[in-house]
Design a protein around this motif. Sequence first.
Motif, short mmCIF file in Angstrom:
data_model
loop_
_atom_site.label_atom_id
_atom_site.label_comp_id
_atom_site.label_asym_id
_atom_site.label_seq_id
_atom_site.Cartn_x
_atom_site.Cartn_y
_atom_site.Cartn_z
N PHE A 51 20.85 36.59 105.38
CA PHE A 51 20.87 37.86 104.62
C PHE A 51 21.03 38.99 105.88
O PHE A 51 21.42 40.13 105.77
CB PHE A 51 19.34 38.22 104.11
CG PHE A 51 19.43 37.75 102.57
CD1 PHE A 51 20.33 38.20 101.68
CD2 PHE A 51 18.53 36.56 102.19
CE1 PHE A 51 20.38 37.95 100.29
CE2 PHE A 51 18.57 36.16 101.06
CZ PHE A 51 19.52 36.86 99.90
N GLY A 52 21.04 38.49 107.28
CA GLY A 52 21.30 39.38 108.27
C GLY A 52 22.80 39.57 108.30
O GLY A 52 23.05 40.65 108.69
N GLY A 53 23.49 38.34 108.01
CA GLY A 53 24.98 38.75 108.07
C GLY A 53 25.44 39.60 106.67
O GLY A 53 26.23 40.17 107.03
N MET A 54 24.65 39.59 105.70
CA MET A 54 24.98 40.38 104.45
C MET A 54 24.82 41.81 105.09
O MET A 54 25.50 42.74 104.49
CB MET A 54 24.18 40.18 103.47
CG MET A 54 24.48 40.82 102.13
SD MET A 54 23.83 40.45 100.71
CE MET A 54 24.62 38.83 100.17
N LEU A 55 23.47 42.12 105.76
CA LEU A 55 23.40 43.32 106.15
C LEU A 55 24.47 44.04 106.92
O LEU A 55 24.64 45.05 106.93
CB LEU A 55 22.10 43.32 107.08
CG LEU A 55 21.50 44.40 107.76
CD1 LEU A 55 21.16 45.69 106.72
CD2 LEU A 55 20.35 44.24 108.65
N PHE A 56 24.96 43.12 108.01
CA PHE A 56 26.08 43.47 108.63
C PHE A 56 27.29 43.92 107.97
O PHE A 56 28.06 44.92 107.91
CB PHE A 56 26.64 42.36 109.60
CG PHE A 56 27.68 42.31 110.47
CD1 PHE A 56 28.52 43.54 110.65
CD2 PHE A 56 28.10 41.20 111.30
CE1 PHE A 56 29.55 43.55 111.35
CE2 PHE A 56 29.18 41.30 111.97
CZ PHE A 56 29.91 42.54 112.16
N GLY A 57 27.32 42.95 106.67
CA GLY A 57 28.81 43.34 105.95
C GLY A 57 28.63 44.34 105.06
O GLY A 57 29.65 45.27 104.96
N MET A 58 27.40 44.68 104.56
CA MET A 58 26.98 45.86 103.66
C MET A 58 27.42 47.31 104.52
O MET A 58 27.88 48.24 104.14
CB MET A 58 25.68 45.83 103.27
CG MET A 58 25.70 44.82 102.22
SD MET A 58 26.00 45.39 100.46
CE MET A 58 24.73 46.29 99.89
N ASP A 59 26.78 47.29 105.74
CA ASP A 59 26.98 48.63 106.53
C ASP A 59 28.30 48.60 106.89
O ASP A 59 28.75 49.99 106.97
CB ASP A 59 26.10 48.27 107.73
CG ASP A 59 24.55 48.61 107.64
OD1 ASP A 59 24.27 48.76 106.18
OD2 ASP A 59 23.68 48.74 108.34
N SER A 60 29.24 47.59 107.11
CA SER A 60 30.43 47.85 107.90
C SER A 60 31.31 48.16 106.54
O SER A 60 32.11 49.18 106.73
CB SER A 60 31.03 46.58 108.13
OG SER A 60 29.98 45.99 109.22
N GLY A 61 31.13 47.64 105.13
CA GLY A 61 31.63 48.19 103.90
C GLY A 61 31.70 49.26 103.53
O GLY A 61 32.70 49.99 103.22
N ILE A 62 30.40 49.59 103.37
CA ILE A 62 29.88 50.96 102.53
C ILE A 62 30.49 52.17 103.10
O ILE A 62 30.91 53.14 102.47
CB ILE A 62 28.58 51.08 102.62
CG1 ILE A 62 28.25 50.06 100.99
CG2 ILE A 62 28.03 52.25 101.95
CD1 ILE A 62 26.78 49.97 100.99
N ILE A 63 30.33 52.25 104.61
CA ILE A 63 30.57 53.56 105.02
C ILE A 63 32.16 54.04 105.16
O ILE A 63 32.51 55.07 105.05
CB ILE A 63 30.24 53.41 106.60
CG1 ILE A 63 30.28 55.03 107.34
CG2 ILE A 63 31.21 52.63 107.42
CD1 ILE A 63 29.25 55.80 106.67
N GLY A 64 33.10 52.92 105.06
CA GLY A 64 34.49 53.13 104.69
C GLY A 64 34.84 53.97 103.71
O GLY A 64 35.49 54.90 103.42
N GLY A 65 34.32 53.31 102.38
CA GLY A 65 34.43 53.88 101.11
C GLY A 65 33.77 55.51 101.14
O GLY A 65 34.28 56.22 100.62
N VAL A 66 32.59 55.52 101.56
CA VAL A 66 31.76 56.75 101.50
C VAL A 66 32.52 57.91 102.09
O VAL A 66 32.45 58.97 101.84
CB VAL A 66 30.39 56.54 102.21
CG1 VAL A 66 29.66 57.98 102.45
CG2 VAL A 66 29.41 55.76 101.17
N ALA A 117 30.12 38.59 101.58
CA ALA A 117 29.75 38.74 100.74
C ALA A 117 29.28 40.24 100.56
O ALA A 117 29.31 40.91 99.66
CB ALA A 117 28.57 37.88 100.20
N GLY A 118 28.72 40.56 101.84
CA GLY A 118 28.14 42.00 102.06
C GLY A 118 29.26 43.16 101.85
O GLY A 118 29.18 44.14 101.28
N ILE A 119 30.44 42.81 102.56
CA ILE A 119 31.49 43.33 102.65
C ILE A 119 32.12 43.63 101.14
O ILE A 119 32.44 44.92 100.70
CB ILE A 119 32.70 42.96 103.46
CG1 ILE A 119 32.31 43.10 104.92
CG2 ILE A 119 34.00 43.61 103.23
CD1 ILE A 119 33.03 42.43 105.96
#
Length: 532
Positions: free
Chosen positions: A36-51, A174-176
Motif C-alpha cells: 500500500f506504500g506503493g499505492m500511496l506513491f502512485g496516488m500522490d503522483s497521479g492526482i496532482i497532475g489532474g488537479v 494501481a494508485g496512478i
Amino acid sequence: MGIGFLKFIVHNDAIKSDPEEIYGWRVYALACSACFGGMLFGMDSGIIGGVLTLTQFKETYGLSKLVGVPLADLTANIVTTLQCGCFVGALSAGFFADKYGRRLSLMAAAIFAIVGTIMQAAASGEIAVIYVGRFIAGLGVGAASMVTPLYVSENAPRAIRGALTGIYQLFITAGIMLAFWINYGSALHISGPAIYIVPLAMQGLPALCMFVCMFFCHESPRWLARKDRWDEASSILSLVRALPPTHPYVAEELTEIHEQLEHERRLIGNATFKVLMKEMWTIPGNRKRALLSIGLMICQQMTGTNAINYYAPQIFKNLGLNGTESGLFATGIYGVVKMVMCACFLVFAADSLGRRRSLLWTSIAMGSAMLYVGIFVRVAPPKAGTPVSPAGYVALVCIYLFASFFQWGWGPVCWIYVSEIPTARLRGLNVALAAATQWLFNLVIARAVPNMLTTMGNAGYGAFLFFACACYSMFIFVWFLVPETKGMALERMDDLFGVTELVKKLEDEESVHEGKDEKNISAQQLEISPAK
C-alpha cells in the motif's frame, strides 16, 4: 496461488526444489499489506497532475492568472514539493528501518502521509499550506518507497521474490490508475471547491490502509537476525513459510542468514553509520552494488515515465486532445494500461524471463515509442480546434505502448534489483540510497518537464526526443553492467558480486598467520625443553 499454476508460470530452479508450503497465502498477504506504500506513491503522483488542470483549483490558487513560463514554474513548484519531502524521507528512512525495524517504519510513514494529505485538502486557497502539506506527505511517501521493497524482499521466498517485490510497482500503477479516474469522476460529477478537495483528500486512503494492515504483519526475520533475536526470527520465518521451525528448509534459510552475517562481521565488525558507509564504498563488491542501484534509479526516471504521470493531461493536449475531460479520460485509460501490463509482467515474466532481459528489450521499445511521438509533434504538430489526425492517433497509441513497455522492464525490475542485491548489513542503507536517488531525479524531471514542454520546440517535441535518446542509452548500460539475479537466494548475492571471495581471502590469511604462530610456539617449546 496454487503451486501447479506457479510452476506453470515461473521457470527457475528454485521453484522445482522448494517445499510447496512456502507459497501459501501469508506471503502474498504480507506483500500486499506493505505495498500500500506503493499505492500511496502512485496516488500522490497521479492526482496532482489532474488537479492542476481543474479551473476551480487554478482560480483558487492563482494559476489562472499566469501563462507560459511563469505558469510552468508554479505548476512545477507545486508538484515537486512532494519530491523534496520524498527525497528527505527516503534518505532518512534507512536509519529508522535499521534501528527500529521495517514494520514500525512503514507505520510511521503512513502517519506522515495522512497528516500531509489533510493539510493539502484543508489549505483553502493558501498555497503555502499546500507546499507544507505536500512536503510532509512526501516524507511518508519517500520513507514507504524505501522500506516497502526492502520489507517484501526480506520476507519473500527466493523463487517468487521478483514477483512479490514487483507487487510494489503494481500497487504504484494501481494508485496512478485510481488517481486518474478519481480526477475524471470529480470533473464530471462534483462542482465547487470539492472538485479538487475530494481528489486531494483521497491521497491519504492508501496510507490509512497500510497503517491498519501493518498491525497484523510481523517484523522481517532478517532484520531480527541482524539484531541477534534469533528465536523471534526463527518463529516468524516458520510462520511466513508455513513450516515447523525444525523443517530443513527453515533451518537452511536461517543458516544462510547466519553465515552471511558472520561473513559481514568478519569484514567489519561494528555497525555505526560511518563504518557502514566505509563498508559500502571501500569493499569493491559492495561499491559495485551501490553504484548499480544508483544507476538503475537514475535510468528509471530518465525514461520519462513520471513526466507522463504528472503531466499526462497536458501531454495529451499537446498531442491534439482538446478539453479537460477528454484529457483526463485519456489519462485514465493510460493508468489502466499501466496496471494491466504490470500485472501481466509479474505473473508471466518477473521470475521467468529474468531481470536483465526485461531491461534490455524494453529500453529499445520505449525509446522507439518516444521517438515516434517526438517526430510526429515536430513534423505534423496538432492544431487547436482540429480533429486528431491518423498519425496523431498512432502517437497516442505510442504513449500507451510506452506505458506497457515500462511495466515490462524499468518499472518493476529496478525496485526488484535494488532490494535484492545488497548484502544484509547494508540492505537498508543501499535501498535508502537508491530510493533517495529515485526521488531526487523524479524531482528533477517533474521540475523540468513543464518548461521542456514549453520551450523545447513546438508542443515540446524536443522533450520526447530527449527521453527517446535516454532510453536507447540504457540498453548499453544494462548490457555491460547489469547481471542476472533471477532465482538466487538473497544470501548468494555476495557470491555474485565477489564479496565471498574477499572473506575467503581474509580467512586464508588468518589461517596462515595462525599457522606461523603455532610454529613459533612449537619452536619456543623445543628450545626450552633441553633446559628442563
